[in-house]
Design a protein around this motif. Structure first.
Motif, PDB file in Angstrom:
ATOM      1  N   VAL A 243       0.841  -1.192   0.000  1.00 33.86           N
ATOM      2  CA  VAL A 243       0.000   0.000   0.000  1.00 33.86           C
ATOM      3  C   VAL A 243       0.878   1.244   0.000  1.00 33.86           C
ATOM      4  O   VAL A 243       1.747   1.404   0.863  1.00 33.86           O
ATOM      5  N   TYR A 244       0.646   2.124  -0.985  1.00 34.36           N
ATOM      6  CA  TYR A 244       1.252   3.444  -1.010  1.00 34.36           C
ATOM      7  C   TYR A 244       0.160   4.471  -0.694  1.00 34.36           C
ATOM      8  O   TYR A 244      -0.992   4.316  -1.119  1.00 34.36           O
ATOM      9  N   SER A 245       0.520   5.528   0.038  1.00 31.82           N
ATOM     10  CA  SER A 245      -0.430   6.581   0.385  1.00 31.82           C
ATOM     11  C   SER A 245      -0.014   7.888  -0.272  1.00 31.82           C
ATOM     12  O   SER A 245       1.160   8.244  -0.274  1.00 31.82           O
ATOM     13  N   TRP A 246      -0.982   8.643  -0.839  1.00 26.13           N
ATOM     14  CA  TRP A 246      -0.700   9.924  -1.484  1.00 26.13           C
ATOM     15  C   TRP A 246      -1.785  10.934  -1.133  1.00 26.13           C
ATOM     16  O   TRP A 246      -2.892  10.520  -0.780  1.00 26.13           O
ATOM     17  N   THR A 247      -1.515  12.224  -1.219  1.00 27.88           N
ATOM     18  CA  THR A 247      -0.212  12.859  -1.175  1.00 27.88           C
ATOM     19  C   THR A 247       0.023  13.236   0.286  1.00 27.88           C
ATOM     20  O   THR A 247      -0.770  13.980   0.864  1.00 27.88           O
ATOM     21  N   VAL A 248       1.119  12.752   0.862  1.00 26.94           N
ATOM     22  CA  VAL A 248       1.378  12.855   2.298  1.00 26.94           C
ATOM     23  C   VAL A 248       2.439  13.920   2.518  1.00 26.94           C
ATOM     24  O   VAL A 248       3.610  13.700   2.216  1.00 26.94           O
ATOM     25  N   ASN A 249       2.035  15.073   3.075  1.00 24.10           N
ATOM     26  CA  ASN A 249       2.960  16.203   3.175  1.00 24.10           C
ATOM     27  C   ASN A 249       3.225  16.704   4.599  1.00 24.10           C
ATOM     28  O   ASN A 249       4.356  17.030   4.931  1.00 24.10           O
ATOM     29  N   SER A 250       2.208  16.783   5.433  1.00 25.31           N
ATOM     30  CA  SER A 250       2.395  17.359   6.769  1.00 25.31           C
ATOM     31  C   SER A 250       3.065  16.363   7.709  1.00 25.31           C
ATOM     32  O   SER A 250       3.038  15.145   7.495  1.00 25.31           O
ATOM     33  N   GLU A 251       3.657  16.890   8.788  1.00 20.93           N
ATOM     34  CA  GLU A 251       4.292  16.024   9.782  1.00 20.93           C
ATOM     35  C   GLU A 251       3.280  15.058  10.391  1.00 20.93           C
ATOM     36  O   GLU A 251       3.580  13.874  10.602  1.00 20.93           O
ATOM     37  N   GLU A 252       2.079  15.553  10.659  1.00 19.14           N
ATOM     38  CA  GLU A 252       1.044  14.687  11.236  1.00 19.14           C
ATOM     39  C   GLU A 252       0.684  13.548  10.294  1.00 19.14           C
ATOM     40  O   GLU A 252       0.575  12.389  10.706  1.00 19.14           O
ATOM     41  N   ASP A 253       0.515  13.866   9.006  1.00 18.91           N
ATOM     42  CA  ASP A 253       0.163  12.829   8.039  1.00 18.91           C
ATOM     43  C   ASP A 253       1.303  11.842   7.816  1.00 18.91           C
ATOM     44  O   ASP A 253       1.071  10.644   7.598  1.00 18.91           O
ATOM     45  N   ASP A 268       5.161  15.661  -1.679  1.00 23.19           N
ATOM     46  CA  ASP A 268       5.742  16.814  -2.379  1.00 23.19           C
ATOM     47  C   ASP A 268       7.010  17.307  -1.683  1.00 23.19           C
ATOM     48  O   ASP A 268       7.696  18.185  -2.211  1.00 23.19           O
ATOM     49  N   ASN A 269       7.282  16.775  -0.487  1.00 23.62           N
ATOM     50  CA  ASN A 269       8.386  17.288   0.331  1.00 23.62           C
ATOM     51  C   ASN A 269       9.297  16.153   0.791  1.00 23.62           C
ATOM     52  O   ASN A 269       9.213  15.683   1.922  1.00 23.62           O
ATOM     53  N   VAL A 270      10.169  15.718  -0.096  1.00 23.70           N
ATOM     54  CA  VAL A 270      11.039  14.579   0.194  1.00 23.70           C
ATOM     55  C   VAL A 270      11.979  14.863   1.359  1.00 23.70           C
ATOM     56  O   VAL A 270      12.108  14.060   2.288  1.00 23.70           O
ATOM     57  N   THR A 271      12.633  16.005   1.328  1.00 24.81           N
ATOM     58  CA  THR A 271      13.612  16.337   2.371  1.00 24.81           C
ATOM     59  C   THR A 271      12.941  16.430   3.739  1.00 24.81           C
ATOM     60  O   THR A 271      13.467  15.920   4.733  1.00 24.81           O
ATOM     61  N   GLU A 272      11.779  17.068   3.800  1.00 19.12           N
ATOM     62  CA  GLU A 272      11.065  17.176   5.069  1.00 19.12           C
ATOM     63  C   GLU A 272      10.615  15.799   5.569  1.00 19.12           C
ATOM     64  O   GLU A 272      10.679  15.511   6.763  1.00 19.12           O
ATOM     65  N   ALA A 273      10.162  14.953   4.655  1.00 17.12           N
ATOM     66  CA  ALA A 273       9.732  13.608   5.044  1.00 17.12           C
ATOM     67  C   ALA A 273      10.893  12.838   5.657  1.00 17.12           C
ATOM     68  O   ALA A 273      10.722  12.147   6.674  1.00 17.12           O
ATOM     69  N   ARG A 274      12.071  12.959   5.065  1.00 20.77           N
ATOM     70  CA  ARG A 274      13.248  12.277   5.640  1.00 20.77           C
ATOM     71  C   ARG A 274      13.538  12.791   7.038  1.00 20.77           C
ATOM     72  O   ARG A 274      13.872  12.020   7.936  1.00 20.77           O
ATOM     73  N   TRP A 275      13.434  14.093   7.247  1.00 18.53           N
ATOM     74  CA  TRP A 275      13.700  14.700   8.554  1.00 18.53           C
ATOM     75  C   TRP A 275      12.680  14.217   9.587  1.00 18.53           C
ATOM     76  O   TRP A 275      13.040  13.854  10.707  1.00 18.53           O
ATOM     77  N   VAL A 276      11.398  14.201   9.214  1.00 16.56           N
ATOM     78  CA  VAL A 276      10.347  13.751  10.133  1.00 16.56           C
ATOM     79  C   VAL A 276      10.574  12.307  10.537  1.00 16.56           C
ATOM     80  O   VAL A 276      10.511  11.956  11.726  1.00 16.56           O
ATOM     81  N   TYR A 277      10.864  11.446   9.580  1.00 16.67           N
ATOM     82  CA  TYR A 277      11.036  10.029   9.899  1.00 16.67           C
ATOM     83  C   TYR A 277      12.331   9.767  10.658  1.00 16.67           C
ATOM     84  O   TYR A 277      12.396   8.859  11.485  1.00 16.67           O
TER      85      TYR A 277
END
Length: 299
Positions: A243-253, A268-277
């Motif tokens: 399962v892939y989920s789209w479009t996941v952008n906010s820290e909460e999501d 839409d925010n690859v760098t931010e997603a890496r930082w959050v995870y």
């Protein structure tokens, strides 16, 4: 054997004489099992899902689906870059999401009404950037330079040629497989064609809404995040589907997607997603995970 039976009878008599003790022991065992199960669940959900760049951009760093954006986004090292392709008038393939070029190229026509040469001569504009429309062949070539895997969405229209899908798979199935690219589409015909012409390629069926769990030959499902829930993800895993989920952008999501245990997020925010995870995985205490789970998954 006789001694074991005698001991069992003694234990049985104790439980019957003291029912409160029996109930307490059963409750303690149930509670322990629940805590261990939840603990394993929450620790497992610390794993980072695949990070997939939506339309090949990272925080508006270029025009969607173009080569300059690809070069910049690849440096952020997403697991996949998601792009959109359409057929051209001369039965080639161009990287383009919109069915009309008005918004990006200020030209009121569709990709199917122009040849590949005409399309790749056009300049598209978005978020203060500009670039040429790339052919699918050019995009594949540059992605290979960066060893960047792609999630290719095949967009279909009523203007497509009769043999569009067969031509696509005849031309690209080997290249796609050799470079570990994947496919997805809203059109179920694409999924069945993929399994017919290129059965070893991973193909994901895009679902805008979560009504029922479909039984399809797809390797997995890409679902819009607002209706995706743990019930769907569980059914998918029981069916050995991703399962892939789209479009996941906010820290909460992004955190919610991790707790849902999805296999990948399109963002839409690859760098931010890496930082959050990165921060999410560093914060692995049971108490914090439990608090996040309660807040993010109230149902």
């Amino acid at each position: 054997t006789i001694r074991i039976f005698q001991n069992f009878q003694k234990i049985r008599m104790v439980f019957f004489k003291d029912r409160d003790l029996c109930h307490s022991l059963l409750f303690a065992l149930f509670t322990l099992g629940t805590l261990l199960g939840n603990g394993a669940y929450l620790v497992h959900l610390g794993q980072t899902p695949l990070i997939i760049s939506h339309r090949g951009v990272d925080a508006k760093n270029g025009v969607q689906n173009t080569i300059p954006a690809l070069r910049k986004t690849a440096q952020a090292k997403p697991n996949y870059i998601e792009i959109d392709i359409q057929e051209t008038k001369d039965h080639k393939f161009v990287v383009m999401h919109d069915e009309n070029l008005k918004q990006l190229a200020d030209l009121d026509t569709s990709p199917q009404e122009l040849t590949l040469a005409q399309l790749t001569a056009l300049t598209v504009h978005e978020n203060g950037h500009q670039a040429k429309i790339p052919s699918f062949d050019e995009y594949l070539s540059v992605a290979k330079q960066y060893e960047q895997k792609l999630l290719v969405e095949i967009k279909t229209t009523k203007r497509d040629s009769k043999n569009m899908l067969k031509n696509f798979f005849d031309t690209y199935k080997t290249t796609l497989k050799q470079n570990d690219h994947e496919l997805q589409s809203l059109d179920y015909k694409v999924i069945t064609s993929a399994k017919k012409y290129a059965p070893t390629l991973n193909a994901y069926y895009i679902l805008p809404y979560n009504f029922i769990f479909p039984q399809t030959p797809a390797n997995g499902y890409t679902m819009e995040k607002t209706t995706l829930n743990d019930s769907f993800v569980t059914q998918a895993k029981l069916s050995f589907k991703k399962v892939y989920s789209w479009t996941v952008n906010s820290e909460e999501d992004l955190k919610k997607a991790a707790f849902l245990d999805v296999d990948g997020i399109i963002t839409d925010n690859v760098t931010e997603a890496r930082w959050v995870y990165h921060n999410f995985n560093a914060n692995t205490s049971y108490a914090n995970r439990l608090l996040d789970a309660v807040i993010l998954l109230p149902e």
